[in-house]
Design a protein around this motif. Sequence first.
Motif, PDB file in Angstrom:
ATOM      1  N   UNK A 175       0.884  -1.145   0.256  1.00 47.89           N
ATOM      2  CA  UNK A 175      -0.137   0.020  -0.140  1.00 47.89           C
ATOM      3  C   UNK A 175       1.060   1.280   0.107  1.00 47.89           C
ATOM      4  N   UNK A 176       1.886   1.141   0.413  1.00 46.70           N
ATOM      5  CA  UNK A 176       2.848   2.215   0.778  1.00 46.70           C
ATOM      6  C   UNK A 176       3.017   2.277  -0.575  1.00 46.70           C
ATOM      7  N   UNK A 177       3.261   1.925  -1.381  1.00 47.90           N
ATOM      8  CA  UNK A 177       4.638   1.683  -2.956  1.00 47.90           C
ATOM      9  C   UNK A 177       3.083   2.678  -3.439  1.00 47.90           C
ATOM     10  N   UNK A 178       2.149   2.163  -3.616  1.00 50.92           N
ATOM     11  CA  UNK A 178       0.932   3.364  -3.739  1.00 50.92           C
ATOM     12  C   UNK A 178       0.691   4.541  -3.544  1.00 50.92           C
ATOM     13  N   UNK A 179       0.561   4.114  -2.898  1.00 52.82           N
ATOM     14  CA  UNK A 179       0.534   6.120  -2.021  1.00 52.82           C
ATOM     15  C   UNK A 179       1.349   6.937  -2.264  1.00 52.82           C
ATOM     16  N   UNK A 180       3.133   6.146  -2.115  1.00 58.20           N
ATOM     17  CA  UNK A 180       3.926   7.523  -3.037  1.00 58.20           C
ATOM     18  C   UNK A 180       3.577   7.654  -4.130  1.00 58.20           C
ATOM     19  N   UNK A 228       1.330   7.994  -5.276  1.00 57.07           N
ATOM     20  CA  UNK A 228       0.411   8.656  -5.883  1.00 57.07           C
ATOM     21  C   UNK A 228       0.759  10.148  -5.241  1.00 57.07           C
ATOM     22  N   UNK A 229       0.842   9.582  -4.549  1.00 57.00           N
ATOM     23  CA  UNK A 229       0.659  11.457  -3.456  1.00 57.00           C
ATOM     24  C   UNK A 229       1.873  12.117  -3.746  1.00 57.00           C
ATOM     25  N   UNK A 230       3.424  11.584  -3.964  1.00 58.35           N
ATOM     26  CA  UNK A 230       4.423  12.118  -3.526  1.00 58.35           C
ATOM     27  C   UNK A 230       5.408  12.508  -3.069  1.00 58.35           C
ATOM     28  N   UNK A 231       5.179  12.282  -1.223  1.00 51.35           N
ATOM     29  CA  UNK A 231       5.239  12.790  -0.708  1.00 51.35           C
ATOM     30  C   UNK A 231       6.811  13.501  -0.879  1.00 51.35           C
ATOM     31  N   UNK A 232       7.520  14.648   0.150  1.00 50.97           N
ATOM     32  CA  UNK A 232       8.990  14.896  -0.097  1.00 50.97           C
ATOM     33  C   UNK A 232       9.217  13.909   0.969  1.00 50.97           C
ATOM     34  N   UNK A 233       8.849  13.652   1.982  1.00 55.20           N
ATOM     35  CA  UNK A 233       9.779  12.377   3.720  1.00 55.20           C
ATOM     36  C   UNK A 233       8.475  11.753   3.595  1.00 55.20           C
ATOM     37  N   UNK A 234       9.127  10.510   3.918  1.00 53.72           N
ATOM     38  CA  UNK A 234       8.403   9.905   4.785  1.00 53.72           C
ATOM     39  C   UNK A 234       9.034   8.366   5.437  1.00 53.72           C
ATOM     40  N   UNK A 235       8.233   8.972   6.916  1.00 49.71           N
ATOM     41  CA  UNK A 235       9.154   7.788   8.154  1.00 49.71           C
ATOM     42  C   UNK A 235       8.356   6.241   7.321  1.00 49.71           C
ATOM     43  N   UNK A 236       8.957   6.211   7.024  1.00 47.91           N
ATOM     44  CA  UNK A 236       9.214   3.907   7.141  1.00 47.91           C
ATOM     45  C   UNK A 236       8.864   2.988   8.025  1.00 47.91           C
ATOM     46  N   UNK A 237       8.201   2.126   8.617  1.00 46.00           N
ATOM     47  CA  UNK A 237       8.436   0.757   8.994  1.00 46.00           C
ATOM     48  C   UNK A 237       9.105   0.038   8.663  1.00 46.00           C
ATOM     49  N   UNK A 283      12.457   0.916  -2.260  1.00 44.01           N
ATOM     50  CA  UNK A 283      13.507   0.125  -3.882  1.00 44.01           C
ATOM     51  C   UNK A 283      13.372   0.531  -4.803  1.00 44.01           C
ATOM     52  N   UNK A 284      11.772   0.094  -4.535  1.00 42.80           N
ATOM     53  CA  UNK A 284      10.624   0.414  -5.775  1.00 42.80           C
ATOM     54  C   UNK A 284      10.356   1.336  -6.403  1.00 42.80           C
ATOM     55  N   UNK A 285      10.602   2.336  -5.549  1.00 40.13           N
ATOM     56  CA  UNK A 285      10.245   3.175  -6.813  1.00 40.13           C
ATOM     57  C   UNK A 285      12.064   4.357  -7.239  1.00 40.13           C
ATOM     58  N   UNK A 286      11.527   4.574  -8.396  1.00 36.91           N
ATOM     59  CA  UNK A 286      13.234   4.927  -8.673  1.00 36.91           C
ATOM     60  C   UNK A 286      13.911   6.013  -8.242  1.00 36.91           C
ATOM     61  N   UNK A 287      15.082   6.203  -7.961  1.00 36.31           N
ATOM     62  CA  UNK A 287      15.655   6.863  -7.185  1.00 36.31           C
ATOM     63  C   UNK A 287      15.552   8.410  -7.413  1.00 36.31           C
ATOM     64  N   UNK A 309      12.908   9.659  -7.841  1.00 37.56           N
ATOM     65  CA  UNK A 309      11.462  10.199  -7.666  1.00 37.56           C
ATOM     66  C   UNK A 309      10.985   9.516  -5.741  1.00 37.56           C
ATOM     67  N   UNK A 310      12.171   8.994  -6.023  1.00 36.03           N
ATOM     68  CA  UNK A 310      12.471   8.323  -4.227  1.00 36.03           C
ATOM     69  C   UNK A 310      12.079   9.425  -3.248  1.00 36.03           C
ATOM     70  N   UNK A 311      11.348   9.532  -1.839  1.00 39.36           N
ATOM     71  CA  UNK A 311      11.070  10.772  -1.355  1.00 39.36           C
ATOM     72  C   UNK A 311      12.577  10.880  -0.195  1.00 39.36           C
ATOM     73  N   UNK A 312      12.276  11.088   0.271  1.00 43.50           N
ATOM     74  CA  UNK A 312      13.925  11.269   1.983  1.00 43.50           C
ATOM     75  C   UNK A 312      12.758  10.421   2.819  1.00 43.50           C
ATOM     76  N   UNK A 313      13.850   9.860   3.342  1.00 42.46           N
ATOM     77  CA  UNK A 313      12.758   8.562   3.823  1.00 42.46           C
ATOM     78  C   UNK A 313      14.005   8.465   5.826  1.00 42.46           C
ATOM     79  N   UNK A 314      12.927   8.723   6.320  1.00 40.25           N
ATOM     80  CA  UNK A 314      13.780   8.290   7.573  1.00 40.25           C
ATOM     81  C   UNK A 314      13.094   6.556   8.161  1.00 40.25           C
ATOM     82  N   UNK A 315      13.646   6.474   8.408  1.00 40.24           N
ATOM     83  CA  UNK A 315      13.355   4.777   9.182  1.00 40.24           C
ATOM     84  C   UNK A 315      12.849   4.071  10.352  1.00 40.24           C
ATOM     85  N   UNK A 316      12.170   4.106  10.529  1.00 38.17           N
ATOM     86  CA  UNK A 316      11.367   3.368  11.712  1.00 38.17           C
ATOM     87  C   UNK A 316      11.647   2.220  12.208  1.00 38.17           C
TER      88      UNK A 316
END
Length: 245
Positions: free
Chosen positions: A41-46, A48-57, A70-74, A76-83
């Motif tokens: 679901x995260x891939x689809x939402x990213x 569609x919404x194209x966030x600047x930053x995602x907090x990702x579990x 990783x499935x998002x092209x680099x 187009x990939x948002x900045x990521x903070x991993x949880x």
Amino acid sequence: MQRMMRVMVVDDEPLAREGVRARLAWHNDLCWIGEAGDGEAAVKVMQRLKPDLVFMDVQMPGISGIDALRSIESEQRPLAILLTAYDQFAVSAFELPALDYLLKPIDDQRFRESLDRARAAMRLRAGNDTAPSLAWAERFSIRVGQRVVVVDANDVDWIEAHDDYAGLHVGPQLYLLREPLHQLSLRLDPRRFIRVHRSAIVCIDRVAELESLSNRDCLLRLKDGTPLRASRTYVDSLRAALAAR
């Protein structure tokens, strides 16, 4: 004027998503735009919404948070903070690369620092929209009397706060850079440098050993024998960074 940062949260635990949203609400330059409860679901939402930053579990049902990113092209990939609740996943965080990673339960101070790093990264992206990677500081120009000394980031062992200056330790030499430690920390590559105390940053490769103390702080020793204290706020992140080497 910098535009509001569009943020989304991905975690399979509703309470965890709510905790991040509640923290984000205290920052008026951030705009929460959505959430997801699993990697697919995260891939689809990213997309569609194209966030600047995602907090990702990291660990979720189905595909992991890291694989979702990783499935998002680099480009187009948002900045990521991993949880994550498990520091061993920091290895993948460093390889992605991610802006930062936060161990659960999230520490408020570390959360604010991660947001500051995201803001700095956004400013870099705004200045160079075609660059998918971040331009971390590689050298520092430091005035010493009438001279200007150029210090390579690779030569820095550790950095300490000196009021409005940052003290760069290069072997036996100390160079005072006219920049507060907090501000400098936003320009340092998190794969090479990590904060271990409010007043100290170390080069990860210079750490030789780590010893736990009774109050959950740690005593670390650099390869040149320099002893430094790592406060409990940063110990988990330090252990994770060392595990990723």
